[in-house]
Design an enzyme around this catalytic site. Structure first.
Site, PDB file in Angstrom:
ATOM      1  N   SER A  95     -70.099 -11.667 -59.400  1.00 43.20           N
ATOM      2  CA  SER A  95     -71.144 -12.594 -58.973  1.00 43.20           C
ATOM      3  C   SER A  95     -71.934 -13.091 -60.190  1.00 43.20           C
ATOM      4  O   SER A  95     -71.347 -13.556 -61.149  1.00 43.20           O
ATOM      5  CB  SER A  95     -72.029 -11.888 -57.949  1.00 43.20           C
ATOM      6  N   ASP A 219     -65.913 -17.255 -49.219  1.00 46.53           N
ATOM      7  CA  ASP A 219     -67.077 -16.680 -49.934  1.00 46.53           C
ATOM      8  C   ASP A 219     -68.253 -17.636 -49.785  1.00 46.53           C
ATOM      9  O   ASP A 219     -68.224 -18.768 -50.266  1.00 46.53           O
ATOM     10  CB  ASP A 219     -66.723 -16.474 -51.414  1.00 46.53           C
ATOM     11  N   HIS A 247     -67.865 -11.914 -50.238  1.00 50.79           N
ATOM     12  CA  HIS A 247     -68.302 -12.083 -51.627  1.00 50.79           C
ATOM     13  C   HIS A 247     -68.013 -10.849 -52.477  1.00 50.79           C
ATOM     14  O   HIS A 247     -68.169 -10.883 -53.691  1.00 50.79           O
ATOM     15  CB  HIS A 247     -69.808 -12.393 -51.642  1.00 50.79           C
TER      16      HIS A 247
END
Lengths: 265, 564
Positions: A95, A219, A247
């Site tokens: 991320s 996602d 995610h």
């Protein structure tokens, strides 16, 4: 030297000529690598750490100014990697930490030869002027930040200790709260602002290391178009579209994640 | 559901299936299950009713899709990972989106069922409505925010207040410093008159010495070297006295902060006596009485001198016709009874008392009550700022002491300064005492010379004797009158206008003429504050020789006065 390792609650395991550094994203801590990192311990020295403000890092080291930009987090990464004498290592960032890794690699190119970017996003907010689709409108991100300011979701985990009087009976608070991903609400808000308002698109082109972009299906945080954008802008990269949804493929599909990283390395 | 229950059917099973279905659909909480991919495979009626949709509309969607954007992000970044790592999460506060776009505040619990290798098999989620709880939480959050804001405001306010107080204090201190300096300059102004008078005397002495030397060089008399030597010594002494006086005046005027130190009040008074006498003028006698075994006092020496000058100036103005100023020092014990009657906070104990008494006009009750107020004055415009006594009061209070006035209209005023006794006796600051006092020179011929300035008297006598006059010298009016009573052969009274001891030159002349109406009089004056200008003219048979004068001028004016 050891100061920076303590501050980041660094864990070193495994053995190998090269080092793999795993960096967690917004909302979690190094626990999120629990099903991926061990798979590399037989070939690599494996380093896990918490960003300042997350997990068991030294909260007193949190600096609103330094940690008001991803560059500041990247400086932290460079400092701790240098403390570990890292060269030509592998950086695995999830991320927001994918971009933190790119920035760190640009600050200190000798640190990493390979970058694994899991669900990266150089900019979360759409930019109609350049036809860039980040996945969120500016209003939606503002809604998120407002929401964090009135943090109902975090209430039960963050406020419970306060209501119960954590000074008197900390063990009660411990029972009541969800044990992972607990953060100081102020720091969480600050990290969210820093993350979701960042724009590091121009930093992609300068990455010298080869890179793997791991893109999940469906996602919400980093849509497929963003993964493709990152792949297109990085000078030397591969894109893998994963079966995993959501995610966090490192948690929802650790085997697939490990296999993809393995294949890349 | 443990499978053991399902495998042991009871007679009620056939009917309880409906009951169980009913329990599922209409349980007082929302309930849904999802497959390994997170897609909802079943949701109960309660939940679909809350969300305002058909249960079928929920099937196939993922749970986060039921959330608004912020919740969606938070779920993906926090609770989805949590669920995977813990296998469950509890009491997570979320908003669910309804079909009509509004939201339902809920609390969500979730459980993951996992296969042996840790993969998600299914997901079960219960949903509780939490509207009241959310409102309560919101109130708590708001209250906390208000409390935080109030605390911050208070901190800011405290900080601002502290800053402001510090600024005020600095300003006030600055103003007090300025006031002190202006009070001092006021006192300097008062001193200057007396000092100018003194200076003229000294200049006369110096000029006279130079003139003697000049004369001896031009037309040497008998033993010219000895005469020149005497003249040089006289001039040097005059110059040195002038230098001392200037130094004292400059020291007095110096701007300096308050420095309370142990001081010997008696020595300070003695040292100041010379300056005070100049301030008082010659018509007022100054008497100092030093108490035996006086304790050291703790105060700022410069300010105490300032206070004494202020009191002397007030005393002088209260005694336009002359009088007596007495400054006494003594030890004093202020007991509990006494301090109880004092309006300001004052600890009982040992003090050093400096009492300044005059024989002037005194003050009535109204003036007494206002005496210490700044700018209160009984003096004419231009004669005083009214800051004198307020300086005395301010200084005494700042020193931790006390001041009291006793006054009787027509009799006089006593101001008592009580300064705290200094218990640390290691170093008592000594004020250099002013030595030398006038002694009466004596002589016996036809000019009666009355002059309080020793050097000037000596010089004048020498000049006149050198010219062949018989000179009788007197240092003050009393001595002059005594000589007048004794000596029948006095042709000229040559007197200084300003004289010590309560009788000035004019009064002396009037007194002398009462017995000898034709007596010729020559006045001299360098500075006479009011004496000369009081009625602006001199009577017949009287003349004035202004100071400084040369021997030549003296000779000429004495001759002229005698020949008139």
């Amino acid at each position: 030297m050891s100061d920076v390792l303590d501050r980041h609650h660094v864990h070193v395991s495994g053995h190998g000529a090269r080092t793999m550094v795993f960096a967690h994203g917004f909302g979690c801590d190094q626990n999120m690598w629990r099903w991926v990192a061990p798979a590399f311990e037989d070939r690599f020295r494996v380093v896990l750490f918490d960003h300042i403000g997350a997990g068991r890092s030294d909260l007193s080291a949190f600096d609103h100014e330094r940690h008001g930009s991803l560059e500041g987090y990247a400086q932290d990464v460079v400092a701790l990697c240098r403390a570990l004498d890292l060269r030509d290592g592998v950086f695995v960032g999830h991320s927001v930490s994918a971009m933190i890794g790119v920035l760190a690699a640009r600050q200190a190119p000798e640190l990493f030869a390979d970058m694994v970017l899991v669900g990266p996003s150089p900019r979360y907010i759409d930019d109609p002027a350049t036809d860039y689709v980040g996945g969120f409108s500016a209003e939606q991100i503002e809604e998120l930040l407002d929401f964090l300011d009135n943090n109902h979701m975090g209430w039960s985990q963050n406020m419970a200790p306060v209501i119960m009087g954590n000074g008197d009976r900390p063990e009660l608070a411990e029972e009541l709260t969800n044990s992972f991903c607990r953060t100081d609400p102020d720091i969480a808000r600050h990290f969210a602002r820093t993350t979701f308002r960042s724009d590091n698109r121009d930093d992609l082109a300068g990455l010298a290391a080869r890179a793997l972009v791991l893109q999940c299906t469906d996602d919400v945080i980093a849509p497929e178009s963003v993964g493709r954008y990152v792949h297109a802008r990085l000078p030397d990269s591969q894109l893998v579209l994963m079966q995993a949804t959501g995610h966090c493929p490192n948690l929802s599909a650790p085997a697939e994640t490990v296999a993809a990283i393995d294949a890349f390395l | 559901m443990p499978s053991s229950e399902a495998s042991t059917p009871t007679p009620a099973t056939s009917t309880s299936n409906d009951q169980l279905l009913d329990l599922f659909e209409h349980a007082p909480c929302g309930y849904l299950t999802a497959g390994p991919d997170g897609r909802i495979d079943r949701a109960n009626r309660t939940l679909s009713d809350w969300l305002g949709v058909e249960p079928g509309q929920l099937v196939g969607r993922r749970f986060p899709e039921l959330l608004p954007i912020a919740g969606k992000i938070y779920y993906e970044t926090h609770f989805a990972p949590l669920l995977r790592m813990q296998g469950a999460f509890d009491e997570v506060a979320l908003d669910l989106r309804r079909g009509d776009g509004t939201v339902v505040p809920v609390l969500v619990n979730a459980r993951e069922r996992r296969s042996a290798d840790g993969r998600t098999v299914s997901l079960r989620i219960t949903v509780m409505r939490a509207r009241d709880r959310r409102r309560y939480e919101q109130e708590l959050l708001d209250a906390r925010r208000r409390a935080d804001a109030a605390t911050a405001e208070l901190r800011e306010l405290t900080h601002t207040l502290e800053t402001r107080v510090a600024e005020e204090l600095t300003q006030r201190q600055e103003a007090e410093n300025q006031l002190r300096q202006s009070q001092k300059m006021e006192a300097i102004g008062q001193l200057t008159g007396g000092v100018a008078h003194d200076f003229n005397n000294l200049l006369t002495v110096i000029l006279g010495g130079l003139e003697t030397i000049e004369r001896q060089l031009a037309t040497p008399g008998k033993d010219p070297l000895a005469r020149i030597g005497r003249a040089v010594a006289m001039a040097r002494q005059g110059a040195l006295r002038a230098a001392t006086l200037t130094a004292r005046l400059l020291a007095f005027a110096r701007r300096q902060p308050l420095q309370p130190k142990p001081i010997d009040a008696s020595r300070l008074v003695t040292g100041l006596a010379d300056l005070l006498q100049r301030t008082l003028g010659a018509t007022i006698a100054l008497e100092t009485v030093a108490g035996a075994g006086l304790w050291p006092a703790l105060a700022d020496a410069g300010e105490l001198e300032n206070a004494l000058v202020n009191l002397a100036v007030n005393a002088r103005d209260a005694m336009p016709e002359g009088g007596r100023l007495t400054i006494e020092t003594s030890n004093a014990c202020l007991d509990e009874d006494y301090v109880a009657g004092v309006p300001e906070p004052l600890p009982a104990g040992h003090y050093v008392l400096i009492a300044v008494s005059d024989t002037g006009c005194g003050m009535d009750q109204v003036a007494l009550q206002k005496a210490f107020e700044p700018f209160f004055t009984t003096k004419d415009v231009g004669k005083g700022t009214g800051l004198g006594l307020s300086q005395v009061y301010g200084f005494t209070r700042q020193s931790g002491g006390h001041v009291r006035i006793y006054s009787e209209p027509g009799h006089g005023t006593t101001v008592k300064l009580y300064l705290p006794r200094c218990l640390d006796t290691r170093c008592v600051d000594t004020v250099a005492p002013q030595p030398e006092n006038q002694a009466s020179p004596r002589g016996s011929e036809t000019v009666l010379l009355v002059e309080d300035h020793e050097d000037l008297l000596a010089y004048s006598v020498a000049v006149l004797r050198e010219l062949g006059y018989r000179v009788l010298a007197a240092p003050d009016a009393a001595a002059g009158l005594a000589l007048l009573g004794r000596e029948p052969e006095i042709d000229l009274l040559f007197t200084d206008m300003v004289l010590p001891g309560g009788v000035d030159g004019r009064q002396l002349a009037e007194e002398a003429r009462r017995d000898r109406p034709g007596l010729k009089v020559l006045f001299t004056s360098g500075y006479a504050r009011n004496a000369i200008l009081r009625n602006g003219r001199l009577e017949t048979g009287m003349d004035l020789l202004p100071k400084p004068f040369t021997g030549e001028a003296l000779a000429a004016r004495v001759r002229a006065a005698l020949d008139r």
